[in-house]
Design an enzyme around this catalytic site. Sequence first.
Site, PDB file in Angstrom:
ATOM      1  CB  CYS A 383      10.732   8.085   0.584  1.00  0.00           C
ATOM      2  SG  CYS A 383      10.566   7.264  -1.002  1.00  0.00           S
ATOM      3  CG  HIS A 509       9.342   4.059   3.029  1.00  0.00           C
ATOM      4  ND1 HIS A 509       8.627   5.179   3.369  1.00  0.00           N
ATOM      5  CD2 HIS A 509       9.421   4.058   1.668  1.00  0.00           C
ATOM      6  CE1 HIS A 509       8.261   5.823   2.275  1.00  0.00           C
ATOM      7  NE2 HIS A 509       8.728   5.166   1.231  1.00  0.00           N
ATOM      8  CD  GLU A 511       8.484   4.723   6.967  1.00  0.00           C
ATOM      9  OE1 GLU A 511       9.720   4.853   6.916  1.00  0.00           O
ATOM     10  OE2 GLU A 511       7.723   5.119   6.068  1.00  0.00           O
TER      11      GLU A 511
HETATM   12  N1  GLN Z   1       7.146  10.601  -4.872  1.00  0.00           N
HETATM   13  C1  GLN Z   1       8.482  10.170  -4.676  1.00  0.00           C
HETATM   14  C2  GLN Z   1       8.892   9.047  -5.620  1.00  0.00           C
HETATM   15  O1  GLN Z   1       8.060   8.429  -6.215  1.00  0.00           O
HETATM   16  C3  GLN Z   1       8.695   9.752  -3.239  1.00  0.00           C
HETATM   17  C4  GLN Z   1       7.988   8.490  -2.870  1.00  0.00           C
HETATM   18  C5  GLN Z   1       7.869   8.291  -1.397  1.00  0.00           C
HETATM   19  O2  GLN Z   1       8.131   9.197  -0.624  1.00  0.00           O
HETATM   20  N2  GLN Z   1       7.445   7.110  -0.985  1.00  0.00           N
HETATM   21  O3  GLN Z   1      10.052   8.773  -5.782  1.00  0.00           O
END
Ligand code: GLN
Length: 547
Positions: A383, A509, A511
């Site tokens: 992310c 994600h 994970e």
């Molecule tokens: N802040 C970034 C976004 O909103 C990454 C979000 C995250 O890492 N979950 O896209």
Amino acid sequence: MTTKLIFFTGGVVSSVGKGVTAASVGRLLKARGFDITIQKLDPYLNVDPGTLSPYQHGEVFVLDDGSETDLDLGHYERFCDLHLKKTSTVTTGQVYEEVINRERRGDYLGGTIQVIPHITNEIKRRIDLLTRSTDAEIALIEVGGTVGDIESQPFLEAIRELRNDLGRENTAFVHITWLPYLRATNETKTKPTQHSVRELRSVGIMPDMIIARSDFPVEKDLSHKIAQFCDVREEAVIPLVTADLLYEIPLVLEQAHVADILMERLELEPKQSPKIQGWRTMVAELKRQKPSIKIGLVGKYVELHDAYLSVREALNHAALFYGVDVDLHWISSTDIEKNNGKDLLVGLNGIIVPGGFGSRGVEGKVIAAQYARENQVPYLGICLGLQVMMIDFARNVLGLKEADSAEFDKLTPDPVIDLMLEQRGLDQLGGTMRLGLYPCHIKPGTKASALYQTEVIQERHRHRYEFNNDYRQKFEENGMVFSGLSPDGVLVEMAELKDHPFMMACQFHPEFLSRPNRAHPLFLGFIGAACRNAGLSDQLVDLDFTN
Ligand code: GLN
């Protein structure tokens, strides 16, 4: 068919491990062939933990349907190998929101709205929704907080009523407490447990089982004393000494016959002899002394390890399959900034940059991505970890010196990461990100494709920003491979670097979908690369953790 309900309450102190205990009991019941489900009742007023700082509650766990939940849901999914839904997470905030909305619509026809019965009925309705929405024969329900807290009272009242509504043979109460140890007298004390059971009884709940957590071994006479003072059968007083490994807890509870005692209480016959051999093999392998690899986790909330709970678990799951241990270095991205601290990154066999929000520490993460790229160190970006990998590439390979994400610099001339179209103009923060499972198409011939061995994957998301397609061609011409895209080809979901041992990132994600006995392909790829970097074998161990 009535779903049998097992309630878990906590006494004496918070953080007594109710979530892991409930998840472990779930594993043991599943091993006996039962379909199970789990629910967490959280007493706080937030509608969901999505807007809570990770410093307060650890990571936000995301479900397939996009629900943002407490990290305990992660334990449930990992231990019991479930895909839970929104019905598995209830907060006081949601309960009140629902009741107040109904009142505003006039649904109560002029009645006075009260905690009992309106709030308690809404809690019961949500437990009912859970059992109706699955085929589960047994539902495990954890009441957050500690018995005696003002906040958890409506939940306790609701579950008390459920015993009357559904009958004793359909409900069991497990109370989890803490036995403090006094060094001066070398004694483990049961009094706080007795008091917390008295507190529980004062709201009309008699526990059927007491699981007593302790840092030290618990003598038989202590269990006897607890049984006597708390009116619980002696075999249903289960001492649970703090384990080195969370995944050991199902085995400890199995040895104490916890599932059998609960099944007898609920008048259930086991469907099969418990299938936990694979779990045993897994725990034995986890405990074996193994060579270790050094992984640096570069984040903003590293003081609180729970903020990255699922990432840490997923790393350990993958390491297990290579017969290695992860020696995890928690590296604060702001420290990297302060020292221009590539020093902190020297000697690592792999660098992982997990998700995050807000600008603090972002530059340190960009430095970490740059270091991994220039020094051929395996890198996994999740992310925000993908976004900083793109920022480094834009600045230091493409020469766009001021490239940034619009999240951190609204005026950057090169917003290589920008707000997604559907995120523009939103003024509510809660529950409005791109959340939950989305499909992703993997480009054949890429490292991602070799790892997933399938063309379409589904992964969980939680973000507002994305890679800006105005820059796609320029990135590709310079060695970036966009190995995963949304089905319409518009959103970049995965990227990897061509000339690098392993520099891979994803906008989702991974994970959240890793399981202790079924590691996630991307983590397997990353740990395999880290093993090679450390000069260790990247052969998978020949053990069966699943049976
Ligand atoms: N802040 C970034 C976004 O909103 C990454 C979000 C995250 O890492 N979950 O896209």
